[in-house]
Design a protein around this motif. Structure first.
Motif, PDB file in Angstrom:
ATOM      1  N   LEU A  25      22.680   9.768 -39.260  1.00  0.00           N
ATOM      2  CA  LEU A  25      22.731  10.208 -37.873  1.00  0.00           C
ATOM      3  C   LEU A  25      22.364   9.015 -37.008  1.00  0.00           C
ATOM      4  N   PHE A  26      23.317   8.548 -36.195  1.00  0.00           N
ATOM      5  CA  PHE A  26      23.090   7.378 -35.346  1.00  0.00           C
ATOM      6  C   PHE A  26      22.903   7.848 -33.908  1.00  0.00           C
ATOM      7  N   LEU A  27      21.729   7.549 -33.341  1.00  0.00           N
ATOM      8  CA  LEU A  27      21.383   7.965 -31.983  1.00  0.00           C
ATOM      9  C   LEU A  27      21.370   6.744 -31.072  1.00  0.00           C
ATOM     10  N   HIS A  28      22.325   6.695 -30.181  1.00  0.00           N
ATOM     11  CA  HIS A  28      22.580   5.501 -29.370  1.00  0.00           C
ATOM     12  C   HIS A  28      21.515   5.257 -28.308  1.00  0.00           C
ATOM     13  N   GLY A  29      21.565   4.063 -27.739  1.00  0.00           N
ATOM     14  CA  GLY A  29      20.672   3.693 -26.652  1.00  0.00           C
ATOM     15  C   GLY A  29      21.272   4.025 -25.301  1.00  0.00           C
ATOM     16  N   ALA A  30      20.710   3.426 -24.248  1.00  0.00           N
ATOM     17  CA  ALA A  30      21.082   3.778 -22.878  1.00  0.00           C
ATOM     18  C   ALA A  30      22.519   3.434 -22.538  1.00  0.00           C
ATOM     19  N   GLN A  31      23.098   2.476 -23.256  1.00  0.00           N
ATOM     20  CA  GLN A  31      24.469   2.070 -22.946  1.00  0.00           C
ATOM     21  C   GLN A  31      25.511   3.007 -23.542  1.00  0.00           C
ATOM     22  N   GLY A  32      25.070   3.973 -24.333  1.00  0.00           N
ATOM     23  CA  GLY A  32      26.012   4.920 -24.910  1.00  0.00           C
ATOM     24  C   GLY A  32      26.598   4.421 -26.223  1.00  0.00           C
ATOM     25  N   PHE A  33      27.544   5.191 -26.747  1.00  0.00           N
ATOM     26  CA  PHE A  33      28.161   4.879 -28.036  1.00  0.00           C
ATOM     27  C   PHE A  33      29.654   4.664 -27.865  1.00  0.00           C
ATOM     28  N   SER A  34      30.191   3.721 -28.638  1.00  0.00           N
ATOM     29  CA  SER A  34      31.633   3.505 -28.689  1.00  0.00           C
ATOM     30  C   SER A  34      32.020   3.180 -30.127  1.00  0.00           C
ATOM     31  N   LEU A  56      27.539   9.747 -38.369  1.00  0.00           N
ATOM     32  CA  LEU A  56      27.595  10.808 -37.368  1.00  0.00           C
ATOM     33  C   LEU A  56      26.920  10.280 -36.108  1.00  0.00           C
ATOM     34  N   ALA A  57      27.676  10.176 -35.025  1.00  0.00           N
ATOM     35  CA  ALA A  57      27.146   9.564 -33.804  1.00  0.00           C
ATOM     36  C   ALA A  57      27.446  10.458 -32.603  1.00  0.00           C
ATOM     37  N   PRO A  58      26.514  11.314 -32.230  1.00  0.00           N
ATOM     38  CA  PRO A  58      26.710  12.136 -31.034  1.00  0.00           C
ATOM     39  C   PRO A  58      26.436  11.340 -29.765  1.00  0.00           C
ATOM     40  N   SER A  59      27.084  11.755 -28.687  1.00  0.00           N
ATOM     41  CA  SER A  59      26.695  11.278 -27.358  1.00  0.00           C
ATOM     42  C   SER A  59      25.625  12.228 -26.845  1.00  0.00           C
ATOM     43  N   HIS A  60      24.466  11.693 -26.467  1.00  0.00           N
ATOM     44  CA  HIS A  60      23.380  12.557 -26.003  1.00  0.00           C
ATOM     45  C   HIS A  60      23.852  13.422 -24.826  1.00  0.00           C
ATOM     46  N   PRO A  61      23.294  14.599 -24.658  1.00  0.00           N
ATOM     47  CA  PRO A  61      23.612  15.395 -23.474  1.00  0.00           C
ATOM     48  C   PRO A  61      23.456  14.564 -22.193  1.00  0.00           C
ATOM     49  N   TRP A  68      18.902  23.168 -18.111  1.00  0.00           N
ATOM     50  CA  TRP A  68      17.638  23.357 -18.828  1.00  0.00           C
ATOM     51  C   TRP A  68      17.187  22.111 -19.573  1.00  0.00           C
ATOM     52  N   ILE A  69      18.069  21.142 -19.753  1.00  0.00           N
ATOM     53  CA  ILE A  69      17.668  19.906 -20.428  1.00  0.00           C
ATOM     54  C   ILE A  69      17.176  18.896 -19.395  1.00  0.00           C
ATOM     55  N   ASP A  70      15.892  18.543 -19.490  1.00  0.00           N
ATOM     56  CA  ASP A  70      15.333  17.546 -18.571  1.00  0.00           C
ATOM     57  C   ASP A  70      14.345  16.617 -19.257  1.00  0.00           C
ATOM     58  N   ALA A  71      14.334  16.631 -20.608  1.00  0.00           N
ATOM     59  CA  ALA A  71      13.395  15.789 -21.338  1.00  0.00           C
ATOM     60  C   ALA A  71      13.991  15.399 -22.689  1.00  0.00           C
ATOM     61  N   VAL A  92      27.848   5.002 -15.026  1.00  0.00           N
ATOM     62  CA  VAL A  92      26.986   5.521 -13.961  1.00  0.00           C
ATOM     63  C   VAL A  92      26.299   6.811 -14.424  1.00  0.00           C
ATOM     64  N   ARG A  93      27.053   7.671 -15.071  1.00  0.00           N
ATOM     65  CA  ARG A  93      26.482   8.928 -15.562  1.00  0.00           C
ATOM     66  C   ARG A  93      25.410   8.670 -16.607  1.00  0.00           C
ATOM     67  N   ASN A  94      25.639   7.715 -17.511  1.00  0.00           N
ATOM     68  CA  ASN A  94      24.632   7.380 -18.514  1.00  0.00           C
ATOM     69  C   ASN A  94      23.331   6.934 -17.857  1.00  0.00           C
ATOM     70  N   ARG A  95      23.450   6.111 -16.820  1.00  0.00           N
ATOM     71  CA  ARG A  95      22.245   5.600 -16.147  1.00  0.00           C
ATOM     72  C   ARG A  95      21.508   6.724 -15.419  1.00  0.00           C
ATOM     73  N   GLU A  96      22.261   7.629 -14.792  1.00  0.00           N
ATOM     74  CA  GLU A  96      21.629   8.753 -14.109  1.00  0.00           C
ATOM     75  C   GLU A  96      20.861   9.639 -15.099  1.00  0.00           C
ATOM     76  N   THR A  97      21.461   9.885 -16.245  1.00  0.00           N
ATOM     77  CA  THR A  97      20.802  10.719 -17.251  1.00  0.00           C
ATOM     78  C   THR A  97      19.571  10.022 -17.814  1.00  0.00           C
ATOM     79  N   LEU A  98      19.683   8.710 -18.026  1.00  0.00           N
ATOM     80  CA  LEU A  98      18.527   7.951 -18.498  1.00  0.00           C
ATOM     81  C   LEU A  98      17.357   8.100 -17.531  1.00  0.00           C
ATOM     82  N   ALA A  99      17.631   8.003 -16.233  1.00  0.00           N
ATOM     83  CA  ALA A  99      16.566   8.155 -15.242  1.00  0.00           C
ATOM     84  C   ALA A  99      15.960   9.559 -15.292  1.00  0.00           C
ATOM     85  N   LEU A 100      16.797  10.571 -15.432  1.00  0.00           N
ATOM     86  CA  LEU A 100      16.312  11.950 -15.515  1.00  0.00           C
ATOM     87  C   LEU A 100      15.347  12.124 -16.686  1.00  0.00           C
TER      88      LEU A 100
END
Length: 261
Positions: free
Chosen positions: A25-34, A50-55, A65-68, A170-178
């Motif tokens: 299971l590969f969990l990517h960093g703030a830049q996302g997965f490609s 297996l590499a999901p894109s985080h919510p 409901w996801i904020d953490a 932009v969306r990845n960065r916004e989610t990271l801040a959240l």
């Protein structure tokens, strides 16, 4: 090699899968997965990757409901249940390392071995000082100098990105801040749960990482009962991107070796 979208607890989760063999299971960093990232092919050549894109990242949805980060760990435990994977190796990079640590502390039996690459998620220093520089306050070029050993080589030209790629960034960065803004880059409760992790753990950082220091990494690793640290030369916060050959070699040597003594 394929993408699919899986519905889990109200999340439309984007999942990439490739390869065969023991699962990772590969969990990517703030830049996302490609799939084009240079570590993907060599990992999937010997393992089921297996590499999901985080919510909130990539094309994965982000319900209210996801904020953490804690919430995302539960999503991935449900993913493992859905896929019928009782025990798996987990690699987490940066915020993905934080998610991986949360996951392993909640369900220790689910993780066979754990690799945390430049992870955040705990507070190790004084309360009045940040352990990790404030990435949201830094100019882009200064942030690049902290992120990469060779910023000029790794810098992305926005003019060369498609509209979809720009929107995703932009969306990845916004989610990271959240997920990481308050408290900044950590869960105050996590350090008190890490002793539950039974899997052998490898803490890894690039030697030029300006975000996660060697002292922070060592203090983090000390909170786990069976962990060690190592580093990769000529790499910053994302050694999997700057030095993919050394990264894959180091990770597979750990995952494919016998249990740590």
């Amino acid at each position: 090699m394929y993408w699919e979208t899986i519905a889990l607890a109200g999340v439309a989760l984007e999942l990439f899968e490739d390869g065969a063999g023991p699962p990772i299971l590969f969990l990517h960093g703030a830049q996302g997965f490609s799939p084009e990232h240079p570590y993907v092919a060599p990992l999937s050549a010997r393992h089921r990757l297996l590499a999901p894109s985080h919510p909130g990242f990539g094309r994965s949805s982000l319900p209210e409901w996801i904020d953490a980060v804690d919430d995302i760990a539960y999503i991935y435990l449900e993913l493992l249940d859905r896929l019928g994977l009782e025990r798996i190796d987990v690699i987490g990079c940066s915020i993905g390392g934080w998610i991986a640590a949360e996951l392993a502390s909640k369900s220790p039996c689910a993780v066979r071995k754990l690799v945390l690459v430049g992870p955040v998620g705990v507070k190790t220093g004084p309360a009045d000082r940040l352990d990790v520089p404030d990435i949201f306050a830094l100019p882009e070029r200064e942030l690049d100098r902290l992120l990469f050993h060779d910023p000029e080589r790794m810098r992305v030209n926005p003019a060369q990105l498609s509209d979809e790629q720009l929107t995703t960034a932009v969306r990845n960065r916004e989610t990271l801040a959240l997920l990481s803004w308050e408290p900044y880059m950590h869960n105050p409760k996590l350090r008190h749960r890490l002793h539950r992790i039974t899997a052998p753990a490898l803490f890894l950082r690039g030697e030029s990482d300006g975000l996660v220091s060697a002292d922070y990494l060592a203090a983090y690793a000390h909170l786990l009962p069976n962990a060690r640290t190592t580093s990769i030369a000529a790499a910053g916060h994302a050694p999997q991107l700057e030095q993919p050959d050394a990264f894959v070699r180091t990770v597979l040597r750990f995952l494919e070796a016998g249990a740590m003594q």
